[in-house]
Structures are given as structure tokens and as C-alpha cells.
Design a protein around this motif. Structure first.
Motif, PDB file in Angstrom:
ATOM      1  N   THR A 284     -40.669  -0.869 -26.210  1.00 20.13           N
ATOM      2  CA  THR A 284     -39.796  -1.993 -25.875  1.00 20.13           C
ATOM      3  C   THR A 284     -38.549  -2.007 -26.751  1.00 20.13           C
ATOM      4  O   THR A 284     -37.436  -2.214 -26.258  1.00 20.13           O
TER       5      THR A 284
ATOM      6  N   LEU B 279     -47.531   1.932 -15.358  1.00 20.65           N
ATOM      7  CA  LEU B 279     -47.637   0.480 -15.479  1.00 20.65           C
ATOM      8  C   LEU B 279     -47.129  -0.002 -16.841  1.00 20.65           C
ATOM      9  O   LEU B 279     -46.434  -1.019 -16.930  1.00 20.65           O
TER      10      LEU B 279
ATOM     11  N   ALA C 207     -43.801  -2.376 -17.289  1.00 17.93           N
ATOM     12  CA  ALA C 207     -43.888  -3.653 -17.995  1.00 17.93           C
ATOM     13  C   ALA C 207     -42.905  -3.687 -19.166  1.00 17.93           C
ATOM     14  O   ALA C 207     -42.275  -4.715 -19.428  1.00 17.93           O
TER      15      ALA C 207
ATOM     16  N   THR D  40     -39.338  -4.264 -17.902  1.00 16.86           N
ATOM     17  CA  THR D  40     -39.164  -5.666 -17.529  1.00 16.86           C
ATOM     18  C   THR D  40     -39.003  -6.551 -18.759  1.00 16.86           C
ATOM     19  O   THR D  40     -38.095  -7.395 -18.829  1.00 16.86           O
ATOM     20  N   THR D  41     -39.861  -6.355 -19.748  1.00 17.28           N
ATOM     21  CA  THR D  41     -39.791  -7.153 -20.977  1.00 17.28           C
ATOM     22  C   THR D  41     -38.499  -6.896 -21.732  1.00 17.28           C
ATOM     23  O   THR D  41     -37.842  -7.834 -22.211  1.00 17.28           O
TER      24      THR D  41
END
Length: 293
Positions: A114, A156, A160, A163-164
């Protein structure tokens, strides 16, 4: 600004260790701020002289410059420090960057993944992050899935994280556009590939375009209510594959009289759907496009 950067680069090459006062002078950062950053965020000098005095190395100076750049983009000092300490994900050959991203996803290093993506968004923006890093990563995973079928979990995790990180990026830059009539981004019935609209929303907000996303669980009635409530400038209908109810939804949207665009590989080629992020942005941000199909 250019002369200061040249001076920094020249001095950094000439000396591998510098005292705090010299670094303060070169970067234009008060010495007290440098000491605060060291105490709070660990951004202190990593070098030592023969007399064991601590000094800033060239790598330390480069890291501080990255912090300055991130703060200039609206990122808080704390977040800028944390991102800078994670290593520079925006340098090197694109293939190497993609490989590092996939390695982080496969090892389930979610925080690293992230943070890497947030920094890429901050440095490059949504379009370049998607086209040069994220999209190639997913294509690599698709190829691997065709051979071994063992990477669904990695896809996946990566989706995710994108998106975060996109949401964090918007928050860090304080990007929002809630006024005026929005662009309405709508998933077709039962659509589960939501990431393209996440990135499109991010890119539109970068351009100060009001945008609202109607989630994949919204039924036909909810979509029509959203259109009636927001009076959108354009409705984008996204589909990756053809599903029951998709054409009916398109026809109902057409009946509202709202301009709309079809996007994604799930629409017939004869309808000339939008097929790329760049094409979608051009269609949605220029006044000359035709929006009815």
C-alpha cells in the motif's frame, strides 16, 4: 529552486557526510526542524565521521528531499517521512517496479504494498500509476493464472491494496469535488471487477471533476434513483463481461435522457465502448464527445 537542487546534488556527490547545519543550509530546512524529524520520524543522519560524530549521508539528503517534495504536494510530515523511509518505488525500470510490486503482493506484505502504491500515486498520478505499474502487474498475473491457476489470492490482495492506496492518496492530497452535477460511474449488474472505476474516479478527482460511484450491488432501481437525484453530466456504464440485465439497464438509462458512455470489454464491439483509462478521461473531460450509444 533549480540552482538549489544543483547545489545539493553537487555537494552530495562531493561529500558523503554533512553536518546538520550544512544540510539545513542546502535544503532550506531549519536545523530545529531536522532535529524534530529525527526525533519523531527517525529521519536522522546515518553516517559517522572518524571521530564518531553523526553526519548526513547522500542517501539521507535524498530522503529528506523526498520528504520536502511530498509535503509540497500536501502530504503531512509524518506520512511523508513514513513513505520516504519505505524506499523509492518510483525509480528504476518499469519492469523492475512491477516485479517488486508483485513480490510484495505474493508475500502478503500489505503495508509495504500500500505504501508503495500511495507513493506512486503521489509522484505520478492515477493515469501513469495504472498504465505503467498496476495494469502490467495484473497482466502478469493473468498470464500466470493461465499457466498455473495459483494466483487468485495475489490478485485479490493487489486489487484491495490499489483501492486502499487510491483512497489514501485522495485523502493525502485532499482531492474532492462534491459540487455541481457529477459524472456517475455505474457498475453493470453483478459486476465484480470494480478497480477500473476506482482508478477512473481518482483520475477525475485529480482533474477537479465531480464524480459519484454507484457500487456493484446497486440494482436497476437504485441506479435510476441515483440518476434522478444527481442529474449527472454523464453516466458511465462499466462491464467486463456480458451478464443478464446489462442491456436492460443500458436501455433504462437511455430512457432517462442522461448522456451516457459504455465502457469495458463486456459491451458489444458495435457499440464502440471505451476501452482504456486515457480514452475514458478524454471522453469525459472534453466537450466534443458524443455520449449516446
Amino acid at each position: 529552486m533549480g540552482s538549489r537542487a544543483s547545489a545539493i546534488d553537487g555537494t552530495a556527490r562531493a561529500a558523503t557526510v554533512l553536518p546538520v547545519g550544512k544540510v539545513s543550509e542546502l535544503l532550506g530546512i531549519p536545523a530545529v526542524t531536522l532535529r524534530t524529524w529525527e526525533a519523531r520520524y527517525g529521519l536522522g543522519p546515518s553516517g559517522r565521521t572518524s571521530g564518531s560524530h553523526r553526519r548526513y549521508t547522500s542517501a539521507d539528503i535524498k530522503r529528506l528531499r523526498r520528504v520536502q517534495q511530498l509535503i509540497a504536494r500536501g502530504v503531512s510530515a509524518g506520512d511523508a517521512a513514513r513513505l520516504s523511509l519505505g524506499g523509492d518505488a518510483t525509480t528504476g525500470h518499469p519492469a523492475h517496479r512491477t516485479q517488486r510490486l508483485l513480490e510484495a503482493a505474493e508475500s502478503l506484505a500489505v503495508t509495504e504494498l500500500t505504501d508503495t502504491l500511495v507513493e506512486c500515486f503521489l509522484n505520478w498520478g492515477a493515469v501513469e500509476t495504472w498504465t505503467t505499474l498496476v495494469s502490467p502487474a495484473f497482466r502478469t498475473l493473468e498470464t500466470r493464472f493461465g499457466r498455473t491457476g495459483d494466483c487468485t489470492d495475489i490478485e485479490l490482495v493487489l486489487a484491495a491494496a490499489v483501492t486502499t492506496s487510491a483512497e489514501r492518496y485522495l485523502q493525502l492530497r485532499k482531492l474532492s469535488a462534491d459540487k455541481d452535477r457529477p459524472i456517475l460511474l455505474v457498475h453493470s449488474p453483478a459486476e465484480r471487477h470494480t478497480l477500473p472505476l476506482v482508478v477512473l474516479r481518482t483520475a477525475l478527482l485529480e482533474r477537479s471533476r465531480p464524480v459519484v460511484v454507484v457500487g456493484p450491488d446497486a440494482n436497476e432501481r437504485a441506479v435510476l434513483q441515483a440518476i434522478a437525484r444527481t442529474d449527472p453530466t454523464t453516466v458511465v456504464l462499466w462491464a467486463t463481461i456480458r451478464r443478464p440485465g446489462q442491456l436492460k439497464l443500458r436501455n433504462r438509462v437511455r430512457e432517462t435522457g442522461s448522456p451516457f458512455l459504455l465502457a469495458g470489454p463486456g459491451w458489444p464491439a458495435a457499440a464502440a465502448p471505451i476501452e482504456s483509462l486515457v480514452a475514458a478521461l478524454e471522453a469525459l473531460t472534453t466537450p466534443r464527445h458524443s455520449t449516446k450509444f
